[in-house]
Scaffold this motif. Structure first.
Motif, PDB file in Angstrom:
ATOM      1  N   ASP A 130       0.831  -1.207   0.000  1.00 15.61           N
ATOM      2  CA  ASP A 130       0.000   0.000   0.000  1.00 15.61           C
ATOM      3  C   ASP A 130       0.868   1.261   0.000  1.00 15.61           C
ATOM      4  N   LEU A 131       1.977   1.211   0.734  1.00 17.03           N
ATOM      5  CA  LEU A 131       2.858   2.378   0.888  1.00 17.03           C
ATOM      6  C   LEU A 131       4.302   1.977   0.641  1.00 17.03           C
ATOM      7  N   ALA A 132       5.077   2.900   0.104  1.00 25.24           N
ATOM      8  CA  ALA A 132       6.527   2.707  -0.030  1.00 25.24           C
ATOM      9  C   ALA A 132       7.216   3.719   0.879  1.00 25.24           C
ATOM     10  N   CYS A 140       1.746   3.597  -2.956  1.00 26.27           N
ATOM     11  CA  CYS A 140       2.391   2.829  -4.023  1.00 26.27           C
ATOM     12  C   CYS A 140       1.744   3.014  -5.386  1.00 26.27           C
ATOM     13  N   GLN A 141       0.586   3.678  -5.440  1.00 25.18           N
ATOM     14  CA  GLN A 141       0.004   3.863  -6.776  1.00 25.18           C
ATOM     15  C   GLN A 141       0.746   4.909  -7.598  1.00 25.18           C
ATOM     16  N   SER A 173      -0.995  -1.603   4.832  1.00 26.31           N
ATOM     17  CA  SER A 173      -1.657  -0.795   5.857  1.00 26.31           C
ATOM     18  C   SER A 173      -2.938  -1.477   6.326  1.00 26.31           C
ATOM     19  N   ASN A 174      -3.361  -1.140   7.536  1.00 28.19           N
ATOM     20  CA  ASN A 174      -4.672  -1.585   8.008  1.00 28.19           C
ATOM     21  C   ASN A 174      -5.804  -0.884   7.261  1.00 28.19           C
ATOM     22  N   VAL A 175      -5.475   0.226   6.564  1.00 27.22           N
ATOM     23  CA  VAL A 175      -6.463   0.912   5.722  1.00 27.22           C
ATOM     24  C   VAL A 175      -5.866   0.981   4.315  1.00 27.22           C
ATOM     25  N   LYS A 176      -6.472   0.187   3.417  1.00 29.92           N
ATOM     26  CA  LYS A 176      -5.914  -0.003   2.068  1.00 29.92           C
ATOM     27  C   LYS A 176      -5.970   1.272   1.218  1.00 29.92           C
ATOM     28  N   ASP A 177      -7.041   2.034   1.360  1.00 28.85           N
ATOM     29  CA  ASP A 177      -7.298   3.162   0.464  1.00 28.85           C
ATOM     30  C   ASP A 177      -6.557   4.415   0.951  1.00 28.85           C
ATOM     31  N   SER A 178      -5.751   5.031   0.081  1.00 32.40           N
ATOM     32  CA  SER A 178      -4.907   6.143   0.546  1.00 32.40           C
ATOM     33  C   SER A 178      -5.736   7.382   0.881  1.00 32.40           C
ATOM     34  N   ARG A 204     -12.782   1.908  12.152  1.00 40.80           N
ATOM     35  CA  ARG A 204     -13.409   0.578  12.208  1.00 40.80           C
ATOM     36  C   ARG A 204     -14.111   0.253  10.889  1.00 40.80           C
ATOM     37  N   MET A 205     -14.784   1.259  10.319  1.00 42.32           N
ATOM     38  CA  MET A 205     -15.519   1.061   9.057  1.00 42.32           C
ATOM     39  C   MET A 205     -14.565   0.689   7.914  1.00 42.32           C
ATOM     40  N   TRP A 206     -13.360   1.314   7.912  1.00 39.51           N
ATOM     41  CA  TRP A 206     -12.441   1.153   6.785  1.00 39.51           C
ATOM     42  C   TRP A 206     -11.336   0.117   7.040  1.00 39.51           C
ATOM     43  N   ALA A 207     -11.221  -0.357   8.276  1.00 37.59           N
ATOM     44  CA  ALA A 207     -10.094  -1.239   8.607  1.00 37.59           C
ATOM     45  C   ALA A 207     -10.187  -2.553   7.839  1.00 37.59           C
ATOM     46  N   ASP A 208      -9.041  -3.043   7.472  1.00 40.56           N
ATOM     47  CA  ASP A 208      -8.920  -4.205   6.608  1.00 40.56           C
ATOM     48  C   ASP A 208      -7.989  -5.158   7.367  1.00 40.56           C
ATOM     49  N   VAL A 209      -8.504  -5.753   8.467  1.00 38.88           N
ATOM     50  CA  VAL A 209      -7.605  -6.549   9.324  1.00 38.88           C
ATOM     51  C   VAL A 209      -7.882  -8.046   9.181  1.00 38.88           C
TER      52      VAL A 209
END
Ligand SMILES: O=C(O)CCC(=O)C(=O)O
Ligand SMILES: [Fe+2]
Length: 225
Positions: free
Chosen positions: A113-115, A154-155, A177-182, A220-225
């Motif tokens: 997700d991030l560099a 990373c996009q 990341s625990n939150v995929k969307d930047s 919590r709504m956006w977390a991707d765990v």
């Protein structure tokens, strides 16, 4: 600078940098193409410490401890997994042309997700060698102080300009990341900063608690765990 490109000043202390310099002096560097994806191989022209070098393992451990202790890194990245750091060296006109990093790396695999680049050379000691990042609007050129880090989604296409004098050392890694969307990560980061400011002025005010509640509910709504 784009809001999604985060500069972390002095991620590493002077003492940690001395230890890392000493470890790099003993390390064995090989051609960086060995770890690039096939498309990136064509534009990658640098050296890297071999993955099994004990000096690299010690450098990774110093960096991982520093990352755990950095509030800015943890708030901005919301890290779930960190790929083992790669230490690279550019000299004699070496460069890394425009590319994107692999979306998935390693085994067990992580989603990149991030560099992150941690700058390990004094910017006055080399010419060229800026990290350039193409974000949605423009190209951002970065050549921060030794010990500083830059974190970016990373996009974005990015490159390392040719080094025309001196030597550029850097440690590079990728983060799931625990939150995929930047864009969502950026909203959480900004809410966190506003909460910090409110908390300083009025730690027990209803508005301060409400903002923390909003931040937690969105996380919590956006977390991707
Ligand atoms: O050294 C840097 O600043 C970035 C290197 C890079 O883009 C990579 O290793 O994929
Ligand atoms: Fe890259």
């Amino acid at each position: 600078m784009s809001a999604q490109i985060i500069h972390i000043p002095q991620l590493l202390t002077a003492n940690e940098l001395i230890q890392i310099d000493d470890l790099i002096a003993t390390a064995h560097f090989v051609d960086g193409k060995t770890t690039a994806s096939s498309a990136a191989k064509e534009v990658k022209n640098n050296l890297q410490i071999t993955p099994n070098d004990t000096a690299l393992q010690q450098i990774q451990s110093i960096i991982n401890t520093a990352l755990q202790q950095s509030p800015l890194f943890n708030i901005a990245a919301l890290p779930k997994q960190i790929y083992p750091f790669v230490v690279s060296k550019y000299q004699n006109n070496q460069s890394y042309g425009w590319h994107v990093d692999s979306p998935i790396m390693g085994s067990p695999a992580i989603r990149t997700d991030l560099a992150m680049t941690i700058f390990l050379s004094d910017p006055n000691s080399y010419q060229g060698g800026s990290l350039m990042i193409q974000n949605d609007q423009n190209v951002v050129t970065l050549k921060p102080a030794k010990g500083d880090a830059v974190l970016y989604p990373c996009q974005f296409l990015h490159c390392v300009e040719p080094i025309t004098a001196g030597e550029r050392l850097a440690a590079v890694s990728w983060i799931q990341s625990n939150v995929k969307d930047s864009a969502q990560r950026q909203i959480l980061f900004q809410l966190n900063q506003v909460h910090g400011a409110l908390h300083e002025q009025a730690p027990h005010a209803p508005a301060t608690n409400l903002l923390l509640q909003t931040h937690s509910n969105l996380f919590r709504m956006w977390a991707d765990v």
